[in-house]
Enzyme design. Sequence first.
Site, PDB file in Angstrom:
ATOM      1  N   LYS A 175       0.853  -1.197   0.000  1.00  0.00           N
ATOM      2  CA  LYS A 175       0.000   0.000   0.000  1.00  0.00           C
ATOM      3  C   LYS A 175       0.885   1.242   0.000  1.00  0.00           C
ATOM      4  O   LYS A 175       1.556   1.554   0.984  1.00  0.00           O
ATOM      5  CB  LYS A 175      -0.906   0.038   1.237  1.00  0.00           C
ATOM      6  CG  LYS A 175      -2.006   1.070   1.044  1.00  0.00           C
ATOM      7  CD  LYS A 175      -2.316   1.861   2.272  1.00  0.00           C
ATOM      8  CE  LYS A 175      -1.813   3.199   2.541  1.00  0.00           C
ATOM      9  NZ  LYS A 175      -2.044   4.290   1.650  1.00  0.00           N
ATOM     10  N   GLU A 250       9.392   0.995  10.999  1.00  0.00           N
ATOM     11  CA  GLU A 250      10.440   2.003  10.796  1.00  0.00           C
ATOM     12  C   GLU A 250       9.763   3.369  10.890  1.00  0.00           C
ATOM     13  O   GLU A 250       9.058   3.781   9.970  1.00  0.00           O
ATOM     14  CB  GLU A 250      11.108   1.803   9.441  1.00  0.00           C
ATOM     15  CG  GLU A 250      11.802   0.452   9.358  1.00  0.00           C
ATOM     16  CD  GLU A 250      12.436   0.212   8.000  1.00  0.00           C
ATOM     17  OE1 GLU A 250      12.303  -0.907   7.495  1.00  0.00           O
ATOM     18  OE2 GLU A 250      13.038   1.144   7.450  1.00  0.00           O
ATOM     19  N   CYS A 285      13.598  10.345   7.292  1.00  0.00           N
ATOM     20  CA  CYS A 285      13.407   9.866   8.664  1.00  0.00           C
ATOM     21  C   CYS A 285      14.638  10.139   9.511  1.00  0.00           C
ATOM     22  O   CYS A 285      14.531  10.428  10.687  1.00  0.00           O
ATOM     23  CB  CYS A 285      13.074   8.387   8.662  1.00  0.00           C
ATOM     24  SG  CYS A 285      14.255   7.389   7.749  1.00  0.00           S
ATOM     25  N   GLU A 391       8.827  15.923  15.369  1.00  0.00           N
ATOM     26  CA  GLU A 391       9.389  15.705  14.036  1.00  0.00           C
ATOM     27  C   GLU A 391       8.677  16.641  13.056  1.00  0.00           C
ATOM     28  O   GLU A 391       7.490  16.483  12.781  1.00  0.00           O
ATOM     29  CB  GLU A 391       9.167  14.254  13.616  1.00  0.00           C
ATOM     30  CG  GLU A 391       9.854  13.926  12.310  1.00  0.00           C
ATOM     31  CD  GLU A 391       9.629  12.490  11.872  1.00  0.00           C
ATOM     32  OE1 GLU A 391       8.502  11.983  12.016  1.00  0.00           O
ATOM     33  OE2 GLU A 391      10.578  11.881  11.359  1.00  0.00           O
TER      34      GLU A 391
HETATM   35  P1  NDP Z   1       2.228   8.312   7.773  1.00  0.00           P
HETATM   36  O1  NDP Z   1       2.434   7.553   9.025  1.00  0.00           O
HETATM   37  O2  NDP Z   1       1.237   9.382   7.745  1.00  0.00           O
HETATM   38  O3  NDP Z   1       1.844   7.345   6.569  1.00  0.00           O
HETATM   39  C1  NDP Z   1       2.638   6.254   6.215  1.00  0.00           C
HETATM   40  C2  NDP Z   1       1.784   5.231   5.504  1.00  0.00           C
HETATM   41  O4  NDP Z   1       0.818   4.705   6.398  1.00  0.00           O
HETATM   42  C3  NDP Z   1       1.009   5.814   4.327  1.00  0.00           C
HETATM   43  O5  NDP Z   1       0.943   4.840   3.300  1.00  0.00           O
HETATM   44  C4  NDP Z   1      -0.354   6.032   4.947  1.00  0.00           C
HETATM   45  O6  NDP Z   1      -1.382   6.071   3.994  1.00  0.00           O
HETATM   46  C5  NDP Z   1      -0.470   4.820   5.815  1.00  0.00           C
HETATM   47  N1  NDP Z   1      -1.491   4.920   6.861  1.00  0.00           N
HETATM   48  C6  NDP Z   1      -2.031   6.033   7.401  1.00  0.00           C
HETATM   49  N2  NDP Z   1      -2.963   5.698   8.334  1.00  0.00           N
HETATM   50  C7  NDP Z   1      -3.006   4.345   8.369  1.00  0.00           C
HETATM   51  C8  NDP Z   1      -3.757   3.397   9.117  1.00  0.00           C
HETATM   52  N3  NDP Z   1      -4.659   3.769  10.036  1.00  0.00           N
HETATM   53  N4  NDP Z   1      -3.537   2.084   8.899  1.00  0.00           N
HETATM   54  C9  NDP Z   1      -2.616   1.681   8.002  1.00  0.00           C
HETATM   55  N5  NDP Z   1      -1.888   2.528   7.247  1.00  0.00           N
HETATM   56  C10 NDP Z   1      -2.067   3.850   7.430  1.00  0.00           C
HETATM   57  O7  NDP Z   1       3.677   8.839   7.397  1.00  0.00           O
HETATM   58  P2  NDP Z   1       4.072   9.769   6.204  1.00  0.00           P
HETATM   59  O8  NDP Z   1       3.625   9.213   4.911  1.00  0.00           O
HETATM   60  O9  NDP Z   1       3.677  11.158   6.567  1.00  0.00           O
HETATM   61  O10 NDP Z   1       5.660   9.622   6.231  1.00  0.00           O
HETATM   62  C11 NDP Z   1       6.446  10.387   7.043  1.00  0.00           C
HETATM   63  C12 NDP Z   1       6.870   9.629   8.283  1.00  0.00           C
HETATM   64  O11 NDP Z   1       7.560   8.440   7.927  1.00  0.00           O
HETATM   65  C13 NDP Z   1       7.843  10.393   9.136  1.00  0.00           C
HETATM   66  O12 NDP Z   1       7.491  10.261  10.478  1.00  0.00           O
HETATM   67  C14 NDP Z   1       9.182   9.709   8.883  1.00  0.00           C
HETATM   68  O13 NDP Z   1      10.112   9.863   9.900  1.00  0.00           O
HETATM   69  C15 NDP Z   1       8.750   8.304   8.685  1.00  0.00           C
HETATM   70  N6  NDP Z   1       9.750   7.568   7.927  1.00  0.00           N
HETATM   71  C16 NDP Z   1      10.519   6.657   8.596  1.00  0.00           C
HETATM   72  C17 NDP Z   1      11.530   5.980   7.943  1.00  0.00           C
HETATM   73  C18 NDP Z   1      12.363   4.982   8.675  1.00  0.00           C
HETATM   74  O14 NDP Z   1      13.023   4.192   8.027  1.00  0.00           O
HETATM   75  N7  NDP Z   1      12.364   4.974   9.996  1.00  0.00           N
HETATM   76  C19 NDP Z   1      11.790   6.198   6.521  1.00  0.00           C
HETATM   77  C20 NDP Z   1      10.904   7.151   5.908  1.00  0.00           C
HETATM   78  C21 NDP Z   1       9.916   7.814   6.610  1.00  0.00           C
HETATM   79  P3  NDP Z   1      -1.954   7.464   3.421  1.00  0.00           P
HETATM   80  O15 NDP Z   1      -0.782   8.335   3.185  1.00  0.00           O
HETATM   81  O16 NDP Z   1      -2.607   7.030   2.183  1.00  0.00           O
HETATM   82  O17 NDP Z   1      -2.887   7.981   4.444  1.00  0.00           O
END
Ligand code: NDP
Length: 505
Positions: A175, A250, A285, A391
């Site tokens: 997804k 992650e 991240c 963040e």
């Molecule tokens: P989100 O947590 O908002 O979203 C991540 C994914 O989860 C998206 O595909 C989102 O879908 C999906 N999602 C949202 N709500 C749900 C739910 N209730 N159930 C299942 N899936 C859900 O993060 P961001 O996209 O804003 O990404 C940024 C974040 O990711 C930052 O905090 C960053 O630090 C972290 N990150 C961490 C990394 C690591 O390796 N530690 C690497 C890269 C990023 P949708 O967008 O369609 O709502």
Amino acid sequence: MERFLNYIGGERRAARSEQWLVSVDPSTGEPWAEVPDSDSTDVEDAVAAASRAFAESDWRRIPAAERAARLRSLADSVEANAERLSDVETRDNGRPLRETRFSQIPGAAMQIRYLAGLSEDITGSTLNIRPDTMAYTMWEPVGVVAVIIPWNGPLPVFFAKVTAALAAGNAVIVKPAQQATASILEATKLFDDLDIPAGLVNVVSGRGASVGDAIAGHPGVGKISFTGSTETGRRIMQSATVNIKNLLLELGGKSPNIVFADADLDAAAAGAAAGIFTPNAGQACVAGSRILVESAVYDEFVARLAKHAENIVVGDPFDPDTGMGPIANGSQYESIRSYLDVGRSEGAALEFGGRVTEQLMPESSRLRGGYFVEPTLFTTDRNSLRVAREEIFGPVAVAVPFQHEEDAVRIANDTEYGLAAGVWTEDLRRAHRMTRRLQAGVVWVNTYKAMHWALPFGGHKHSGNGTAGGPTALHEWMNQKSVWMNVGEQLPPAAPVGDSRLPIK
Ligand code: NDP
């Protein structure tokens, strides 16, 4: 507008509801593509297709060398299609082309080859427990697994996770993030020409609250790899209780990049700027978003950092001179803007930056509708401020002074996160002391943000759990099994190993 379709059971289809989400080019604010707005019925289709492919295809039964060879052909295909893939990625999430085309896509191909090699090297161990018993361990694929992807680096995450899951023998459902889906749906076309059975890779586009939640709570999905915010990670943990799902999380970070007075200050300033500003406008991240600087060199260091920031060209991500592209989507842009207000209102000093599209792009520019924020630094001596704790996920850093090493460790670890940390010092002993004391999954010394798939990567504290990368990367996608085999002449009764009455034959 271009249209991209779901990929389920080897077929490209619209969502069952025939609803669409609009994808916006973040450098102009103009809609440019449509992707399916799927729901739980599409997730059901994907789980059914993946379950069938896992059960019926030969994928996990073919020789490991054969599986590795087929995965290596995915790497070749990534390279052959680099131009189109990086164009779509840059259009969709604004990451500068010089990064997507010349760093991320080639890197993805290399990582795929590394993971393919690991699939030939899945080993268990034999244990010398009793002479009449052969005990050994083996690793088996989980079955149907899922990958939930954030918007900041869709293709690298997609290729790394999908390849690892396949290399371990699984079928996978992906997804993407709703604002950065197009490049992943484009990438599914690569599988049309590969010898990887249909249904082993499925991509369902849609919202987190519908598609993501349906996957996280689906009893047919045995493992979830989630990359995203800590808040969403917590929600997924709750949904995953349905079948005690195995989770690789992650999550977010607020990583300290620590500059000691004895450091090469120019190198440190360049590393600090690259750690938070370029190339992806702080949407990483591991971004070094808290820059801790020893008081003796604080003013001098901040001045040097400002010089580096000044030289960063903010603009069109397709222009090779651009150092920093737009923020990836409108909602993140609004969120970063609100943090600029938070920083000012809670009393942090705006050292440099703070301008956004209205001040950065001329009225006549086609970028005037885009989501731009220039490199920004707040300074404060209070690590308790929101801009120092939360963040921001944008090109906004906060610099905090410290007095001595003990002070640096205290401030660095004073965060709920534990993803990454940087240390700049010429003192070797201090460097070793710091790497031990910093609470983070990765520590860089005299560099920042260096990444390689051969090194394990995972967050401590609220930055996640589990480990991606490294020689045992496939273990995350497998279950371990222990086998006891009676090789003695007399079948021993079931008994505890320590039972001295159990005869040894
Ligand atoms: P989100 O947590 O908002 O979203 C991540 C994914 O989860 C998206 O595909 C989102 O879908 C999906 N999602 C949202 N709500 C749900 C739910 N209730 N159930 C299942 N899936 C859900 O993060 P961001 O996209 O804003 O990404 C940024 C974040 O990711 C930052 O905090 C960053 O630090 C972290 N990150 C961490 C990394 C690591 O390796 N530690 C690497 C890269 C990023 P949708 O967008 O369609 O709502």
